[in-house]
Design a protein around this motif. Sequence first.
Motif, PDB file in Angstrom:
ATOM      1  N   ASN A   7       0.830  -1.203   0.000  1.00 33.28           N
ATOM      2  CA  ASN A   7       0.000   0.000   0.000  1.00 33.28           C
ATOM      3  C   ASN A   7       0.869   1.260   0.000  1.00 33.28           C
ATOM      4  OD1 ASN A   7      -2.769  -1.352   0.604  1.00 33.28           O
ATOM      5  ND2 ASN A   7      -1.363  -2.223   2.114  1.00 33.28           N
ATOM      6  N   LYS A   8       0.434   2.263  -0.759  1.00 32.23           N
ATOM      7  CA  LYS A   8       1.196   3.497  -0.895  1.00 32.23           C
ATOM      8  C   LYS A   8       0.727   4.539   0.103  1.00 32.23           C
ATOM      9  CE  LYS A   8       2.010   3.002  -5.887  1.00 32.23           C
ATOM     10  NZ  LYS A   8       1.791   3.638  -7.215  1.00 32.23           N
ATOM     11  N   CYS A   9       1.628   4.958   0.977  1.00 35.87           N
ATOM     12  CA  CYS A   9       1.411   6.117   1.845  1.00 35.87           C
ATOM     13  C   CYS A   9       2.681   6.340   2.652  1.00 35.87           C
ATOM     14  CB  CYS A   9       0.204   5.942   2.763  1.00 35.87           C
ATOM     15  SG  CYS A   9       0.455   4.873   4.162  1.00 35.87           S
ATOM     16  N   LYS A  10       2.872   7.572   3.108  1.00 38.95           N
ATOM     17  CA  LYS A  10       4.050   7.910   3.913  1.00 38.95           C
ATOM     18  C   LYS A  10       3.583   8.295   5.304  1.00 38.95           C
ATOM     19  CE  LYS A  10       7.722   9.273   1.915  1.00 38.95           C
ATOM     20  NZ  LYS A  10       8.831   9.973   1.201  1.00 38.95           N
ATOM     21  N   VAL A  11       4.284   7.744   6.314  1.00 32.69           N
ATOM     22  CA  VAL A  11       3.889   7.935   7.711  1.00 32.69           C
ATOM     23  C   VAL A  11       4.992   8.669   8.470  1.00 32.69           C
ATOM     24  CG1 VAL A  11       3.184   6.770   9.841  1.00 32.69           C
ATOM     25  CG2 VAL A  11       2.565   5.775   7.618  1.00 32.69           C
ATOM     26  N   ARG A  12       4.602   9.741   9.168  1.00 36.34           N
ATOM     27  CA  ARG A  12       5.535  10.488  10.022  1.00 36.34           C
ATOM     28  C   ARG A  12       5.033  10.441  11.465  1.00 36.34           C
ATOM     29  NH1 ARG A  12       5.585  13.494   5.275  1.00 36.34           N
ATOM     30  NH2 ARG A  12       7.673  14.042   4.481  1.00 36.34           N
ATOM     31  N   ALA A  13       5.915  10.039  12.371  1.00 33.79           N
ATOM     32  CA  ALA A  13       5.591  10.011  13.799  1.00 33.79           C
ATOM     33  C   ALA A  13       6.416  11.074  14.509  1.00 33.79           C
ATOM     34  CB  ALA A  13       5.893   8.630  14.373  1.00 33.79           C
ATOM     35  N   ASP A  14       5.751  12.099  15.040  1.00 32.48           N
ATOM     36  CA  ASP A  14       6.439  13.250  15.638  1.00 32.48           C
ATOM     37  C   ASP A  14       7.538  13.783  14.722  1.00 32.48           C
ATOM     38  OD1 ASP A  14       4.826  13.249  17.874  1.00 32.48           O
ATOM     39  OD2 ASP A  14       6.233  12.112  19.124  1.00 32.48           O
ATOM     40  N   GLY A  15       7.224  13.854  13.426  1.00 34.28           N
ATOM     41  CA  GLY A  15       8.132  14.424  12.432  1.00 34.28           C
ATOM     42  C   GLY A  15       9.083  13.440  11.783  1.00 34.28           C
ATOM     43  N   GLU A  16       9.250  12.237  12.336  1.00 31.63           N
ATOM     44  CA  GLU A  16      10.162  11.241  11.778  1.00 31.63           C
ATOM     45  C   GLU A  16       9.450  10.394  10.721  1.00 31.63           C
ATOM     46  OE1 GLU A  16      12.589   7.167  13.081  1.00 31.63           O
ATOM     47  OE2 GLU A  16      11.313   8.220  14.529  1.00 31.63           O
ATOM     48  N   VAL A  17      10.014  10.319   9.519  1.00 31.77           N
ATOM     49  CA  VAL A  17       9.444   9.475   8.468  1.00 31.77           C
ATOM     50  C   VAL A  17       9.761   8.012   8.781  1.00 31.77           C
ATOM     51  CG1 VAL A  17       9.429   8.918   6.018  1.00 31.77           C
ATOM     52  CG2 VAL A  17       9.670  11.299   6.749  1.00 31.77           C
ATOM     53  N   LEU A  18       8.738   7.185   8.855  1.00 28.56           N
ATOM     54  CA  LEU A  18       8.926   5.781   9.227  1.00 28.56           C
ATOM     55  C   LEU A  18       9.135   4.865   8.024  1.00 28.56           C
ATOM     56  CD1 LEU A  18       6.338   5.338  12.127  1.00 28.56           C
ATOM     57  CD2 LEU A  18       8.654   6.266  12.183  1.00 28.56           C
ATOM     58  N   ASN A  19       8.708   5.303   6.843  1.00 28.34           N
ATOM     59  CA  ASN A  19       8.870   4.478   5.636  1.00 28.34           C
ATOM     60  C   ASN A  19       9.256   5.373   4.466  1.00 28.34           C
ATOM     61  OD1 ASN A  19       6.295   5.672   5.677  1.00 28.34           O
ATOM     62  ND2 ASN A  19       5.428   4.086   4.358  1.00 28.34           N
ATOM     63  N   GLU A  20      10.536   5.543   4.269  1.00 33.26           N
ATOM     64  CA  GLU A  20      11.045   6.455   3.246  1.00 33.26           C
ATOM     65  C   GLU A  20      10.571   6.095   1.842  1.00 33.26           C
ATOM     66  OE1 GLU A  20      12.508   9.220   3.365  1.00 33.26           O
ATOM     67  OE2 GLU A  20      13.350   9.400   5.380  1.00 33.26           O
ATOM     68  N   ASP A  21      10.343   4.804   1.576  1.00 27.26           N
ATOM     69  CA  ASP A  21       9.904   4.388   0.238  1.00 27.26           C
ATOM     70  C   ASP A  21       8.410   4.606   0.019  1.00 27.26           C
ATOM     71  OD1 ASP A  21       8.879   2.401   1.857  1.00 27.26           O
ATOM     72  OD2 ASP A  21       9.656   0.724   0.682  1.00 27.26           O
ATOM     73  N   GLY A  22       7.690   5.024   1.068  1.00 27.07           N
ATOM     74  CA  GLY A  22       6.269   5.310   0.921  1.00 27.07           C
ATOM     75  C   GLY A  22       5.408   4.085   0.698  1.00 27.07           C
ATOM     76  N   ARG A  23       5.856   2.945   1.195  1.00 21.64           N
ATOM     77  CA  ARG A  23       5.097   1.691   1.040  1.00 21.64           C
ATOM     78  C   ARG A  23       4.938   1.013   2.397  1.00 21.64           C
ATOM     79  NH1 ARG A  23       3.993   0.262  -4.707  1.00 21.64           N
ATOM     80  NH2 ARG A  23       5.216   1.797  -5.841  1.00 21.64           N
ATOM     81  N   LEU A  24       3.873   0.237   2.536  1.00 25.69           N
ATOM     82  CA  LEU A  24       3.680  -0.542   3.753  1.00 25.69           C
ATOM     83  C   LEU A  24       2.655  -1.643   3.516  1.00 25.69           C
ATOM     84  CD1 LEU A  24       0.699   0.512   4.946  1.00 25.69           C
ATOM     85  CD2 LEU A  24       2.073   2.439   5.702  1.00 25.69           C
ATOM     86  N   LEU A  25       2.730  -2.661   4.352  1.00 21.82           N
ATOM     87  CA  LEU A  25       1.675  -3.676   4.379  1.00 21.82           C
ATOM     88  C   LEU A  25       0.508  -3.138   5.196  1.00 21.82           C
ATOM     89  CD1 LEU A  25       0.605  -6.627   3.914  1.00 21.82           C
ATOM     90  CD2 LEU A  25       1.645  -7.163   6.142  1.00 21.82           C
ATOM     91  N   LEU A  26       0.823  -2.678   6.409  1.00 22.09           N
ATOM     92  CA  LEU A  26      -0.213  -2.132   7.283  1.00 22.09           C
ATOM     93  C   LEU A  26       0.425  -1.219   8.320  1.00 22.09           C
ATOM     94  CD1 LEU A  26      -0.099  -3.721  10.279  1.00 22.09           C
ATOM     95  CD2 LEU A  26      -0.954  -5.582   8.866  1.00 22.09           C
ATOM     96  N   CYS A  27      -0.399  -0.402   8.932  1.00 24.96           N
ATOM     97  CA  CYS A  27       0.058   0.457  10.019  1.00 24.96           C
ATOM     98  C   CYS A  27      -1.086   0.630  11.008  1.00 24.96           C
ATOM     99  CB  CYS A  27       0.513   1.816   9.498  1.00 24.96           C
ATOM    100  SG  CYS A  27       1.259   2.871  10.772  1.00 24.96           S
ATOM    101  N   THR A  28      -0.785   0.476  12.291  1.00 26.21           N
ATOM    102  CA  THR A  28      -1.785   0.694  13.337  1.00 26.21           C
ATOM    103  C   THR A  28      -1.325   1.826  14.250  1.00 26.21           C
ATOM    104  OG1 THR A  28      -0.790  -0.969  14.798  1.00 26.21           O
ATOM    105  CG2 THR A  28      -2.546  -1.705  13.342  1.00 26.21           C
ATOM    106  N   LEU A  29      -2.242   2.728  14.542  1.00 26.44           N
ATOM    107  CA  LEU A  29      -2.030   3.807  15.498  1.00 26.44           C
ATOM    108  C   LEU A  29      -2.978   3.510  16.649  1.00 26.44           C
ATOM    109  CD1 LEU A  29      -2.143   6.766  12.934  1.00 26.44           C
ATOM    110  CD2 LEU A  29      -0.217   5.253  13.491  1.00 26.44           C
ATOM    111  N   ALA A  30      -2.420   3.074  17.766  1.00 28.01           N
ATOM    112  CA  ALA A  30      -3.250   2.423  18.775  1.00 28.01           C
ATOM    113  C   ALA A  30      -3.321   3.167  20.096  1.00 28.01           C
ATOM    114  CB  ALA A  30      -2.738   1.012  19.017  1.00 28.01           C
ATOM    115  N   ASN A  31      -4.523   3.118  20.665  1.00 31.95           N
ATOM    116  CA  ASN A  31      -4.777   3.506  22.043  1.00 31.95           C
ATOM    117  C   ASN A  31      -5.123   2.253  22.846  1.00 31.95           C
ATOM    118  OD1 ASN A  31      -5.139   5.538  24.116  1.00 31.95           O
ATOM    119  ND2 ASN A  31      -7.342   5.185  23.961  1.00 31.95           N
ATOM    120  N   GLY A  32      -5.817   1.316  22.183  1.00 32.62           N
ATOM    121  CA  GLY A  32      -6.077   0.001  22.749  1.00 32.62           C
ATOM    122  C   GLY A  32      -4.977  -0.964  22.338  1.00 32.62           C
ATOM    123  N   GLN A  33      -5.271  -2.261  22.425  1.00 33.11           N
ATOM    124  CA  GLN A  33      -4.257  -3.277  22.138  1.00 33.11           C
ATOM    125  C   GLN A  33      -4.644  -4.237  21.020  1.00 33.11           C
ATOM    126  OE1 GLN A  33      -3.389  -5.314  25.826  1.00 33.11           O
ATOM    127  NE2 GLN A  33      -2.331  -3.555  26.702  1.00 33.11           N
TER     128      GLN A  33
END
Length: 301
Positions: free
Chosen positions: A176-202
């Motif tokens: 999947n195509k998207c770019k993710v930044r956490a507190d300004g840090e790019v987590l996937n420079e190639d802009g690709r991922l299988l999945l990403c979870t932003l969690a408050n629960g578990q």
Amino acid sequence: MKYIFIINPHAGEQDNAAQIRAQIEALPQKDDCEIYLTKAVGDATEFIGKYLEAHGDAPVRFIACGGDGTVNEVFNGATGHENVSVSCYPCGSGNDFVKAFGGAEKFLSAAALVNAKDTKIDLLKVGERYANNVVNFGFDTTVAITINKQREKTGHGGKSNYTKGVVTALIKSMKNKCKVRADGEVLNEDGRLLLCTLANGQYVGGSFKCAPRSKPDDGLIDVCLIKPISRLRFVQILGTYTEGKHLDDEKMQDIVVYRQAKKVDIVAPEGFAYSLDGEIIYENRFSVEIAPAAVNFAVPE
């Protein structure tokens, strides 16, 4: 205090209203209890807004009787009101959120719910909406879209719908195509991922421990990004991910990116979709921020 049981009659695989009514009738506080049956998606949030407008600052506890979608609607209606607390009677197909508090069984007693003590918990803020459990995208969103389509056909949830969703995502959503930044840090420079979870629960999807270190009162978003992998490797790591061991398993460190953050920014192509506690939202640029100690949540002893 007033106790209002907000029941979604379409949650899960059966109508639980009769069972909940019987429990309420046996309560010493039954005269302080009311029942409201939701009529459509979003109705719980709207009902709470109108109730609070009419009743001012009188103390009230709204108890969401349904699945994670119903719980989310109740949180969205109750947030920002100090006189309000939220709890839930989990009778949906997944009941993911309460697993961070001891599991569904702990919440299936009306007596325990009306006597429960409040604790402050965080929420995830996305625009004008709140998520109490997880904002996720990529593979998981394709699964959620499929589940929602099946629910529209049958009128109810069910674990078989999740299986159909996984099969669909294995075909359509491995890269999947998207770019993710956490507190300004790019987590996937190639802009690709299988999945990403932003969690408050578990948990997500009824059994997947996607965020094993997440705490709903620590003022942080748990961010877990899985890089694109082959279908064969997906099958190989599925058990590890399901059990919540993926953050510590050495065999997965080449594909797992884990952070804790206060704000996460996502940029993706047009037509991108994400899931907010199971609700599908189409938006290609959005931010998720932690809302610390945002709401009172009543947890049974």
